[in-house]
Motif scaffolding. Structure first.
Motif, short mmCIF file in Angstrom:
data_model
loop_
_atom_site.label_atom_id
_atom_site.label_comp_id
_atom_site.label_asym_id
_atom_site.label_seq_id
_atom_site.Cartn_x
_atom_site.Cartn_y
_atom_site.Cartn_z
N GLN A 9 85.21 68.26 25.01
CA GLN A 9 86.00 67.04 24.85
C GLN A 9 87.48 67.37 24.78
N PRO A 10 88.35 66.47 25.23
CA PRO A 10 88.09 65.12 25.73
C PRO A 10 87.76 65.05 27.22
N HIS A 11 87.68 66.19 27.87
CA HIS A 11 87.52 66.21 29.32
C HIS A 11 86.10 65.85 29.76
N ILE A 12 85.11 66.30 29.01
CA ILE A 12 83.72 65.88 29.22
C ILE A 12 83.16 65.55 27.85
N SER A 13 82.67 64.36 27.68
CA SER A 13 82.26 63.89 26.35
C SER A 13 81.01 64.61 25.86
N GLU A 62 78.51 63.21 24.42
CA GLU A 62 77.34 62.41 24.78
C GLU A 62 76.85 62.78 26.18
N ILE A 63 77.78 62.92 27.12
CA ILE A 63 77.39 63.32 28.47
C ILE A 63 76.73 64.69 28.45
N MET A 64 77.35 65.64 27.76
CA MET A 64 76.82 67.00 27.74
C MET A 64 75.43 67.05 27.14
N GLU A 65 75.21 66.32 26.06
CA GLU A 65 73.88 66.33 25.43
C GLU A 65 72.82 65.74 26.34
N TYR A 98 83.63 58.34 32.98
CA TYR A 98 84.57 58.05 34.07
C TYR A 98 84.12 56.90 34.96
N LYS A 99 82.96 56.31 34.67
CA LYS A 99 82.42 55.20 35.46
C LYS A 99 82.32 55.63 36.93
#
Length: 232
Positions: free
Chosen positions: A48-52, A54-57, A202-203
């Protein structure tokens, strides 16, 4: 059949250090292998903050874990089909082995290609010289890589690869979970552009994700892969 055998050999050899163990099979069949989900070398929130976090998990514990489970299932079916000399089954398993084995291989590379931004350092030494020789500068390389990878249709990967035959670095792309070996290239750095890798944060703005990911690229790992590829 030749492609199946080639892909299977590559996956088994490449993934061996990533948690494979011998497993009993039917008499006359090759021993199947069980592959395990590798641990990340950092916490889920470390990028974070570049890849959250939540995304990584979700990416690691759900998506990658599913590739591992399905790859193991396909290998069990492969061992059974080999024991029964079921040529038709061996052929139909090619897709599952390629997709799930490729998913395991690609993600296992991807996790080590990343690091917390506090540990980030630019490429140096032979890797930096090779990048500059091929593209003029690191910034020019990143611009070309991002343009190529943003243009991947649907799901896939962008790669920095080593072409052993030509002795040069290349930018490449693969669709879905195809392993880069099918293009005769050695993967050094992979960036996942499946939507599950970035959409929660990032949608639909894939270029924004591609711009951010360079803040957490582990150039030390990429350099080690480059040295090994040149030596191998």
């Amino acid at each position: 059949m030749a492609l199946l055998a080639s892909c299977r050999r590559h996956l088994l050899s490449s993934l061996g250090p990533l948690g494979a163990s011998s497993r009993g099979a039917l008499p006359g069949a090759r021993a199947a292998s069980t592959f395990a989900l590798p641990d990340l070398p950092y916490d889920y929130g470390a990028l974070q903050p570049h890849i959250s976090g939540e995304i990584m998990e979700l990416h690691h514990s759900k998506h990658h874990a599913t590739y591992v489970a399905n790859f193991n299932k396909a290998l069990e079916e492969l061992a059974e089909a080999e024991a029964k000399k079921d040529a038709a089954k061996l052929i139909t398993l090619q897709g599952a082995l390629n997709f799930n084995g490729g998913g395991h291989l690609n993600h296992s590379i991807f996790w080590t290609n990343l690091c917390p931004s506090k540990d980030w350092a630019p490429p140096s030494g032979e890797l930096a010289a090779a990048v500059e020789a091929q593209w003029g500068s690191l910034d020019a390389f990143i611009a070309k890589f991002n343009a190529s990878t943003a243009a991947v249709q649907g799901s896939g990967w962008g790669w920095l690869a080593y072409n052993k035959t030509a002795g040069i670095l290349e930018i490449a792309a693969t669709k879905n979970q195809d392993p880069l070996v099918l293009q005769g290239l050695v993967p050094l750095l992979g960036v996942d552009v499946w939507e599950h890798a970035y959409y929660l944060q990032y949608k639909n703005k894939r270029p924004d994700y591609l711009k951010a990911v360079w803040n957490v690229v582990n150039w030390k790992d990429v350099a080690e892969r480059y040295a090994a590829a040149k030596a191998g």
